[in-house]
Design an enzyme around this catalytic site. Sequence first.
Site, short mmCIF file in Angstrom:
data_model
loop_
_atom_site.label_atom_id
_atom_site.label_comp_id
_atom_site.label_asym_id
_atom_site.label_seq_id
_atom_site.Cartn_x
_atom_site.Cartn_y
_atom_site.Cartn_z
N ILE A 1 0.81 -1.22 0.00
CA ILE A 1 0.00 0.00 0.00
C ILE A 1 0.84 1.27 0.00
O ILE A 1 0.30 2.37 -0.06
CB ILE A 1 -0.97 0.03 1.21
CG1 ILE A 1 -0.21 -0.11 2.53
CG2 ILE A 1 -2.03 -1.04 1.07
CD1 ILE A 1 -1.11 0.01 3.76
N GLY B 1 8.54 3.95 0.85
CA GLY B 1 9.32 5.09 1.29
C GLY B 1 10.79 4.81 1.04
O GLY B 1 11.15 3.76 0.51
N MET C 1 13.00 4.12 3.15
CA MET C 1 13.54 3.08 4.01
C MET C 1 12.75 1.79 3.96
O MET C 1 13.32 0.70 4.12
CB MET C 1 13.57 3.57 5.45
CG MET C 1 14.57 4.68 5.70
SD MET C 1 14.51 5.23 7.41
CE MET C 1 15.00 3.71 8.24
N LYS D 1 5.17 -2.28 8.12
CA LYS D 1 6.27 -1.58 7.46
C LYS D 1 7.51 -2.45 7.53
O LYS D 1 7.98 -2.80 8.63
CB LYS D 1 6.52 -0.23 8.12
CG LYS D 1 7.55 0.62 7.38
CD LYS D 1 7.60 2.03 7.94
CE LYS D 1 8.53 2.92 7.13
NZ LYS D 1 8.55 4.31 7.63
N ASP E 1 10.79 15.53 10.97
CA ASP E 1 10.37 15.52 9.57
C ASP E 1 8.87 15.75 9.45
O ASP E 1 8.17 15.03 8.74
CB ASP E 1 10.77 14.20 8.90
CG ASP E 1 10.71 14.27 7.37
OD1 ASP E 1 10.75 15.39 6.82
OD2 ASP E 1 10.60 13.21 6.73
#
Length: 426
Positions: free
Chosen positions: A13, A16, A18, A36, A129
């Site tokens: 889905i 990124g 990383m 993740k 961030d």
Amino acid sequence: MEQLGRYLIQEEIGKGGMGIVYRAYDPDIDRNLALKVLRPERAYEWEVTQRFLREAKAAGRLAHPNIVIIYDVGEDAGRAFIAMELLTGEPLNKLIREGKISFEDAIRYAIQIANALHYAHEEGVVHRDIKPSNIIVTGEKQVKITDFGIARVQDVSLAEQTRTGQILGTPSYMAPEQVQGKKVDGRADLFSLGIILYEMISGKKPFEGDNIATLFHSILSTEPEPITEIPEHIKQEVNNILFKVLEKKPENRYQTGKELASDLARILEKKEKTIHVESEKEAEAVESIPGKRKSRAKFIPFVAGLVVILIAAIFIFTGKGHREEVLKDSNKNVIVTTEEIKKAGVDETGKIAFRSDPSGAEVLIDGKVRGKTPMDLEMVPRTYEVKLKMPGYLTWEAQINVEKKQLVPLNITLTPQQGAEKLPGG
């Protein structure tokens, strides 16, 4: 169905720099969640692995309604993963780009973010961030801050882990001290939130530049323009809040998210109170005019019908004589057709300017080769998966958000692979 630990992976889905995010299922508690997983090609990099694990440890300490929930952290067959709350909603950058945020909602979102940051800072966690793409707005208009990927737990043992001068974060939303590579604290997150609030209200960022150098100069040296698109009776107060949260020196800013949230709440209260009073006055005026309500009831369908006719006329007129055109990159490759732009619901494109040291790096957009650096690409506003590849150097990759009429400057210094020889000219 692939399995990682006890989790059953259903579909990808998101991606990124990383990790890759999957929709997954936990059979032990019958729950869908987001998983993740550290990218396989990054797993061998010690620094990247440690940063990934720090994300889990930092975010896992936090329990707040406006911060994504971390359920579990683990490793299976050498693959590190984080199991987290599965969010449904829209990223804030998409809502800003589509102009779907009212003034009142902008203030409400900022209050939620400020309160969440206050909590995180009290727990010793600085996000580092904060940007619109890291903020999800649910259907109930609840904000969720995600991706503490470069968050740093404020602990003496970690103080020297970031190399002096190394810049972590997204340039457009950086605080001055972050741009300068200095030590940052929670006040840097509040500066980033100030940029987001400014953008939600005005539709543009307070600091801009055609390249990294001019952008950083703007962040360090220029003052934001007052926003005029604010109700007159609260305009000065809102701009004062923005000026304070965007102060160059941290000691002159809001010192805590709680202070900022409190000032914003007063603005919202004053705005809503004024609307209520004005609505009551309007209702009283209408009731005092004989036959007014009846005539208004007849007028509404007339206006609605007129709007439909106008929309139909515009559609017919703009559709006549349509000729398919294309936008091309600097190497004459077709990037996007005008039909694709229409489907995206936008009138203008944005641009990514690719520069690398050394130059000649292969540029891939969503897995497709587009040319080599230096090069400029005109793109439909949305988020892209970008990679820069060159033999003898580590692959650079990131998610890049393109907005209409805006230039995204990328000046990338590629990192040589350990033990690999540089190519001539590298």
